[in-house]
Enzyme design. Structure first.
Site, PDB file in Angstrom:
ATOM      1  N   ASP A  32       1.063  -1.717   0.015  1.00  0.00           N
ATOM      2  CA  ASP A  32      -0.028   0.122  -0.316  1.00  0.00           C
ATOM      3  C   ASP A  32       1.068   1.155  -0.128  1.00  0.00           C
ATOM      4  O   ASP A  32       1.777   1.576   0.327  1.00  0.00           O
ATOM      5  CB  ASP A  32      -0.636  -0.189   0.809  1.00  0.00           C
ATOM      6  CG  ASP A  32      -1.793  -1.390   1.281  1.00  0.00           C
ATOM      7  OD1 ASP A  32      -1.341  -2.113   0.468  1.00  0.00           O
ATOM      8  OD2 ASP A  32      -2.970  -0.840   2.354  1.00  0.00           O
ATOM      9  N   ASP A  52       0.970  -2.320  -6.598  1.00  0.00           N
ATOM     10  CA  ASP A  52       0.682  -3.083  -6.757  1.00  0.00           C
ATOM     11  C   ASP A  52      -0.303  -4.061  -5.416  1.00  0.00           C
ATOM     12  O   ASP A  52      -0.973  -4.890  -5.768  1.00  0.00           O
ATOM     13  CB  ASP A  52       1.709  -4.655  -7.351  1.00  0.00           C
ATOM     14  CG  ASP A  52       1.988  -5.726  -6.353  1.00  0.00           C
ATOM     15  OD1 ASP A  52       2.143  -5.023  -5.097  1.00  0.00           O
ATOM     16  OD2 ASP A  52       3.093  -6.344  -6.264  1.00  0.00           O
ATOM     17  N   ASP A  53      -0.561  -2.706  -4.586  1.00  0.00           N
ATOM     18  CA  ASP A  53      -1.461  -3.398  -3.487  1.00  0.00           C
ATOM     19  C   ASP A  53      -2.596  -1.814  -3.984  1.00  0.00           C
ATOM     20  O   ASP A  53      -2.436  -1.354  -4.470  1.00  0.00           O
ATOM     21  CB  ASP A  53      -1.071  -3.566  -2.559  1.00  0.00           C
ATOM     22  CG  ASP A  53      -2.263  -4.260  -1.887  1.00  0.00           C
ATOM     23  OD1 ASP A  53      -3.434  -3.808  -1.474  1.00  0.00           O
ATOM     24  OD2 ASP A  53      -1.594  -5.806  -0.453  1.00  0.00           O
ATOM     25  N   ASP A  54      -3.462  -1.809  -2.264  1.00  0.00           N
ATOM     26  CA  ASP A  54      -3.798  -0.439  -2.946  1.00  0.00           C
ATOM     27  C   ASP A  54      -3.275   0.517  -2.847  1.00  0.00           C
ATOM     28  O   ASP A  54      -2.048   0.830  -2.232  1.00  0.00           O
ATOM     29  CB  ASP A  54      -4.862  -0.332  -1.134  1.00  0.00           C
ATOM     30  CG  ASP A  54      -6.348  -1.453  -0.871  1.00  0.00           C
ATOM     31  OD1 ASP A  54      -5.857  -1.448  -2.434  1.00  0.00           O
ATOM     32  OD2 ASP A  54      -5.881  -1.529   0.592  1.00  0.00           O
ATOM     33  N   LEU A  76      -4.589  -1.818  -6.946  1.00  0.00           N
ATOM     34  CA  LEU A  76      -5.741  -1.276  -6.571  1.00  0.00           C
ATOM     35  C   LEU A  76      -6.479  -0.554  -6.426  1.00  0.00           C
ATOM     36  O   LEU A  76      -8.122  -0.422  -7.521  1.00  0.00           O
ATOM     37  CB  LEU A  76      -5.838  -2.388  -5.461  1.00  0.00           C
ATOM     38  CG  LEU A  76      -5.394  -3.747  -5.792  1.00  0.00           C
ATOM     39  CD1 LEU A  76      -5.498  -4.905  -4.167  1.00  0.00           C
ATOM     40  CD2 LEU A  76      -5.023  -3.988  -6.969  1.00  0.00           C
TER      41      LEU A  76
END
Length: 217
Positions: A32, A52-54, A76
């Protein structure tokens, strides 16, 4: 873990920050860009996030959060949650505003996620039972977050955390997904007053998008 953790913080301006947490050299998890917990009146302005996340996530008891003039790549998107991870604890996320955001290859523009009412394990990696240019649907609600090691398929309709009073106004651009919004809401505490207006997202072919709802909204 998250690149930046903003915990028990109030009245902050976080301006012109670059986050590159892409795991180019080793595999990274929970990348994140920033997460807020028990914090209020936080402004993210002019951020650039590669991950590659929030891209940015608001978690338990985050209020009066403003996100402006940011560019998010490959992650995301903006996340509300996950929330409802602590058994029988009341949590809230209120008054979050995002304006002038540019997305490049993110999964969503904006989405919400709550834990189910079934508790498996304990935070940070387990829990549940709390109250209270895109690759996927631009706006999403999912109330099925659960510990990866929990037995069975899980109950995606029993979250007691209610999502309400959301307005998404103006989402221009293109996406690989055929859906403008995908809503999976709890049957125990259904989503209410969810509004999506002026959604001008199109497929690369120019086809307009549709809204898919798993439960009545």
């Amino acid at each position: 873990m998250w690149t930046m953790s903003i915990i028990n913080s109030h009245n902050l301006l976080l301006d012109s920050i670059l986050v590159n947490n892409t795991g180019n050299w080793v595999q990274s998890y929970n990348t994140d860009g920033a997460d807020t917990i028990r914090s209020s009146h936080i402004t993210f302005n002019n951020w650039t996030v590669y991950n590659d996340d929030d891209s940015i996530s608001m978690k338990a008891n985050s209020t009066d959060i403003t996100i402006t003039n940011c560019k998010f790549y490959d992650g995301l998107g903006i996340a509300m949650g996950s929330i409802g991870q602590y058994k029988d604890q009341f949590e809230t996320i209120e008054r979050v505003t995002a304006k002038n955001i540019e997305y490049d290859n993110t999964l969503h523009a904006f989405y919400m996620k709550t834990w189910t009412d079934d508790q498996y394990g304990y935070p940070p990696n387990g829990g549940g039972g709390g109250l209270g240019g895109l690759r996927g649907a631009a706006f999403g609600i999912g109330q099925c977050t659960r510990f990866e090691g929990a037995p069975g398929d899980g109950n995606c309709t029993n979250s007691k955390f209610q999502i309400k009073n959301i307005e998404i106004d103006g989402l221009p651009g293109t996406s690989e997904s055929t859906r403008l919004a995908s809503l999976q809401c709890s049957a125990i505490a259904p989503c209410t007053n969810i509004t999506v207006v002026d959604g001008t997202l199109h497929l690369d072919s120019g086809t307009a998008k549709a809204v898919a709802a798993n439960h009545a909204v």
